[in-house]
Motif scaffolding. Sequence first.
Motif, short mmCIF file in Angstrom:
data_model
loop_
_atom_site.label_atom_id
_atom_site.label_comp_id
_atom_site.label_asym_id
_atom_site.label_seq_id
_atom_site.Cartn_x
_atom_site.Cartn_y
_atom_site.Cartn_z
N UNK A 103 0.83 -1.20 0.00
CA UNK A 103 0.00 0.00 0.00
C UNK A 103 0.87 1.26 0.00
N UNK A 104 1.95 1.25 0.81
CA UNK A 104 2.85 2.39 0.87
C UNK A 104 3.53 2.62 -0.47
N UNK A 105 3.95 1.54 -1.11
CA UNK A 105 4.59 1.64 -2.42
C UNK A 105 3.64 2.22 -3.46
N UNK A 106 2.38 1.75 -3.43
CA UNK A 106 1.38 2.24 -4.38
C UNK A 106 1.05 3.71 -4.14
N UNK A 107 0.99 4.11 -2.86
CA UNK A 107 0.69 5.51 -2.54
C UNK A 107 1.83 6.41 -3.01
N UNK A 108 3.06 5.96 -2.84
CA UNK A 108 4.21 6.76 -3.25
C UNK A 108 4.27 6.90 -4.77
N UNK A 109 4.09 5.78 -5.49
CA UNK A 109 4.21 5.82 -6.95
C UNK A 109 2.98 6.42 -7.63
N UNK A 110 1.79 6.17 -7.09
CA UNK A 110 0.57 6.61 -7.74
C UNK A 110 0.09 7.99 -7.33
N UNK A 111 0.60 8.50 -6.19
CA UNK A 111 0.06 9.77 -5.69
C UNK A 111 1.15 10.73 -5.24
N UNK A 112 1.87 10.40 -4.19
CA UNK A 112 2.81 11.34 -3.58
C UNK A 112 3.93 11.77 -4.52
N UNK A 113 4.42 10.84 -5.35
CA UNK A 113 5.50 11.19 -6.28
C UNK A 113 5.04 12.17 -7.35
N UNK A 114 3.73 12.32 -7.52
CA UNK A 114 3.19 13.24 -8.51
C UNK A 114 3.00 14.64 -7.94
N UNK A 115 3.27 14.80 -6.63
CA UNK A 115 3.17 16.12 -5.99
C UNK A 115 4.52 16.80 -6.07
N UNK A 116 4.90 17.14 -7.29
CA UNK A 116 6.19 17.78 -7.56
C UNK A 116 6.03 18.63 -8.80
N UNK A 117 6.85 19.68 -8.95
CA UNK A 117 6.75 20.55 -10.14
C UNK A 117 6.81 19.73 -11.43
#
Length: 274
Positions: free
Chosen positions: A105-119
Amino acid sequence: AKGHQSSGCESLPSRTIPEVPTAPIQENGKVALVVDGEYFTRAVCGEVPDFNHINKALQHASRYVAEVFQMEVVGTWFCVDQKKVIQFLEESHVTGPPIINLKKLVTEQESGLLSHMAPTKSLGNFTARETGCVSLGRYLTQDGVFSTAIQGGVDVAMALHVANSCCSPHINQVVLLSGNDALAPALSPKNTRRPGMPPVRLCCVRMRKDSDFAPFLEDYPPIFLDQSSHDEGFRSVAFPAPVSYTHLRAHETPEHLVCRLLLEKKKNTHRNRK
């Protein structure tokens, strides 16, 4: 009713979200959008998170708020640091949800959501704030008593962020995206001490009439994500992607419906006894 106590939507089919419009919006300032990550995740996906789905839903919600206020959205996504949760579970030897599922779940949240919160990314106007604490708790099921991790402290961090945003000279409006009653005081007019700063607005799905938010919503109705439009002043703003439990209930089977109504009746009975 087993397996549907949290949302009644766990096995419902995913709803397709349309593409996010790209037409420019007339922007006359900045609106701080403070998002309760756990609340938004449950509203969109129930108990089975699909972070690619949540990503697109958040893009829609952000653009919707921008169109309502005709302002640029500066978003902050609040959630508990999931790595702390996993570490706590491993060190505490809890008997709750399998560790391997949480790691996935943590891996999916990082790749699918949090990593997209960047310029330059799809959620480039958002910043992720992983905060809060984790403690040991227990819950009872038909199979016995299990221990698990209880997450806390995120609501405090969100309330502080709302207050700080209201004081910022670079912010013209603050919007809280949450349905957590513990955050109701964040809508208090006491937060809007800066001259000319309008009251904090609420963005959510439809809620109970006796919600703790109710006293703060008489003059400024919420921006509902499960409705197809919102009236702001003399303007009506269309929302092409209403996503919420209420909208997902259109896909409920009779079994889902009966289960949910029984659970809601039980909750109301318990509340009336109090």
